[in-house]
Motif scaffolding. Structure first.
Motif, PDB file in Angstrom:
ATOM      1  N   ASP A 100       0.747  -1.151  -0.069  1.00  0.00           N
ATOM      2  CA  ASP A 100      -0.113  -0.217   0.141  1.00  0.00           C
ATOM      3  C   ASP A 100       0.906   1.053   0.147  1.00  0.00           C
ATOM      4  O   ASP A 100       0.296   2.295  -0.221  1.00  0.00           O
ATOM      5  CB  ASP A 100      -0.964   0.043   1.299  1.00  0.00           C
ATOM      6  CG  ASP A 100      -2.019   1.088   1.068  1.00  0.00           C
ATOM      7  OD1 ASP A 100      -2.684   1.141   0.112  1.00  0.00           O
ATOM      8  OD2 ASP A 100      -2.120   2.064   2.109  1.00  0.00           O
ATOM      9  N   LEU A 101       2.013   1.123   0.538  1.00  0.00           N
ATOM     10  CA  LEU A 101       3.082   2.371   0.271  1.00  0.00           C
ATOM     11  C   LEU A 101       3.315   2.881  -1.087  1.00  0.00           C
ATOM     12  O   LEU A 101       3.799   3.983  -1.076  1.00  0.00           O
ATOM     13  CB  LEU A 101       4.439   1.895   1.191  1.00  0.00           C
ATOM     14  CG  LEU A 101       4.208   1.621   2.702  1.00  0.00           C
ATOM     15  CD1 LEU A 101       5.560   1.311   3.004  1.00  0.00           C
ATOM     16  CD2 LEU A 101       3.565   2.855   3.219  1.00  0.00           C
ATOM     17  N   HIS A 102       3.073   1.769  -2.087  1.00  0.00           N
ATOM     18  CA  HIS A 102       3.142   2.308  -3.273  1.00  0.00           C
ATOM     19  C   HIS A 102       2.028   3.125  -4.092  1.00  0.00           C
ATOM     20  O   HIS A 102       2.047   3.398  -5.326  1.00  0.00           O
ATOM     21  CB  HIS A 102       3.860   1.163  -4.311  1.00  0.00           C
ATOM     22  CG  HIS A 102       4.993   0.517  -3.743  1.00  0.00           C
ATOM     23  ND1 HIS A 102       6.315   1.072  -3.629  1.00  0.00           N
ATOM     24  CD2 HIS A 102       5.139  -0.659  -3.167  1.00  0.00           C
ATOM     25  CE1 HIS A 102       7.208   0.176  -3.192  1.00  0.00           C
ATOM     26  NE2 HIS A 102       6.505  -0.917  -2.765  1.00  0.00           N
ATOM     27  N   ARG A 103       0.932   3.077  -3.143  1.00  0.00           N
ATOM     28  CA  ARG A 103      -0.192   3.604  -3.778  1.00  0.00           C
ATOM     29  C   ARG A 103       0.016   5.115  -4.409  1.00  0.00           C
ATOM     30  O   ARG A 103       0.812   5.980  -3.794  1.00  0.00           O
ATOM     31  CB  ARG A 103      -1.259   3.891  -2.909  1.00  0.00           C
ATOM     32  CG  ARG A 103      -2.773   3.998  -3.601  1.00  0.00           C
ATOM     33  CD  ARG A 103      -3.851   3.671  -2.309  1.00  0.00           C
ATOM     34  NE  ARG A 103      -3.546   4.322  -1.124  1.00  0.00           N
ATOM     35  CZ  ARG A 103      -4.018   5.517  -0.949  1.00  0.00           C
ATOM     36  NH1 ARG A 103      -4.365   6.271  -1.775  1.00  0.00           N
ATOM     37  NH2 ARG A 103      -3.475   5.922   0.299  1.00  0.00           N
ATOM     38  N   GLU A 104      -0.516   5.794  -5.719  1.00  0.00           N
ATOM     39  CA  GLU A 104      -0.257   6.807  -6.097  1.00  0.00           C
ATOM     40  C   GLU A 104       0.869   7.032  -6.927  1.00  0.00           C
ATOM     41  O   GLU A 104       1.140   7.929  -7.742  1.00  0.00           O
ATOM     42  CB  GLU A 104      -0.326   8.135  -5.122  1.00  0.00           C
ATOM     43  CG  GLU A 104      -1.944   8.170  -4.396  1.00  0.00           C
ATOM     44  CD  GLU A 104      -1.921   9.277  -3.590  1.00  0.00           C
ATOM     45  OE1 GLU A 104      -1.281  10.078  -3.840  1.00  0.00           O
ATOM     46  OE2 GLU A 104      -2.875   9.165  -2.716  1.00  0.00           O
TER      47      GLU A 104
END
Length: 325
Positions: free
Chosen positions: A33-37
């Motif tokens: 989720d840290l890679h979202r966006e």
């Protein structure tokens, strides 16, 4: 008035929005989720008309690099289209196998799906503004008066020639120089995406979880409490872009930790236990079965005012339902 709590541990950022009644929202930021966006280059590998979507390979993605492409799912309503034109209604009218374009990572894979959900109609979000290149025009969150809209509309006219703009509530009272600096940063990102060439590579990396947590903090916060001095230094660096938040930073003395001191750990234990007590006296029960997850709301009678009349209603009281993870 709500406060924002931010705790850091190895590979994880935890956030909680709390007020005098307890936690309102809880967030965990870890793993994929840290890679979202992030913005990556995608290649269409197959069409799936039955679900009106396309499967894509995320070339040069976020795990393993170009030699280990990740898979993505592109729903038709996220497919690329000419800005200002009508969105395609069928995936076959929107993309074809082998086509390459940039996408934004929207939702990380989970136990039910091995693919990222991605969108080609990307936007670039800041604290004060979001630039929407696929949606022209100027839009405002609630709370702006006509004078403020006219002033900001004039200032943002050069940006509107290249992208639509959504102006967010925290922009109220912010100087034009700060606002335009954010607009310039976001527009620079959009230009980089538009000019990205072929090849397997990541176009724009995602911002840190701490930075995004600060960016998305609601206006009119009381304080922003951080778990340690290292996190404070990182936050101070981030907030050079968002000066309205800088005076709110604090590292309080605590023996048990921020989450424990503000009742967040207790709320998390209740979630794990599956029984959540509502401020009105009601209760939410969450039970997992082999067939489904069952959520039962046993609401107490709460008194509320509607158009001057007191009514007895079997609904949860103020703040109920706002605890999210």
């Amino acid at each position: 008035m709500a406060d924002l709590l931010i705790e850091a541990s190895a590979g994880e950022i935890r956030t909680a929005l709390v007020d005098e009644t307890g936690p309102l929202e809880i967030g965990f930021h870890r793993g994929r989720d840290l890679h979202r966006e992030a913005i990556v280059l995608a290649r269409v590998s197959a069409l799936a008309p039955d679900i009106n979507s396309a499967f894509v390979e995320l070339e040069g993605g976020v795990e393993g690099g170009a030699s280990c492409p990740l898979s993505g799912l592109l729903p038709c309503h996220y497919a690329p289209f000419e800005p200002g034109s009508a969105r395609p209604k069928r995936i076959g009218d929107a993309v074809h196998v082998g086509q390459k374009f940039c996408v934004e990572l929207v939702m990380a894979p989970n136990e039910e799906s091995k693919s990222w959900v991605v969108r080609a109609d990307y936007a670039r979000k800041g604290r004060y503004l979001t630039l929407t290149p696929f949606r022209p025009g100027l839009r405002f969150d609630d709370g702006f008066d006509l004078e403020g809209k006219n002033r900001l509309g004039d200032a943002l006219t050069p940006i509107l020639k290249e992208s639509g703009v959504a102006v967010h509530a925290p922009a109220r009272g912010i100087g034009d120089d700060v606002l335009m600096a954010e607009a310039a940063r976001l527009l620079g990102q959009i230009r980089a995406i538009r000019t990205a060439g072929g090849g397997a590579r990541q176009i724009l990396a995602a911002a840190s979880a701490l930075k995004n947590s600060l960016r998305d903090a609601p206006p009119d916060l009381g304080r922003i409490y951080l778990s340690d001095r290292d996190l404070l230094a990182q936050a101070q660096s981030c907030l050079k872009q968002w000066p309205d938040l800088l005076p709110l930073l604090d590292v309080p003395k605590t023996e048990m930790g921020l989450f424990a001191d503000h009742g967040v750990e207790e709320a998390l234990d209740a979630l794990i236990d599956g029984h959540i007590t509502l401020p009105s006296g009601g209760m939410i029960s969450i039970d997992e079965t082999r067939a489904a997850t069952v959520i039962d709301v046993d609401s107490a009678k709460a008194r509320w005012v509607n158009r001057g009349a007191n009514r007895e209603q079997g609904v949860a009281g103020p703040g109920a339902g706002r605890l999210s993870m």
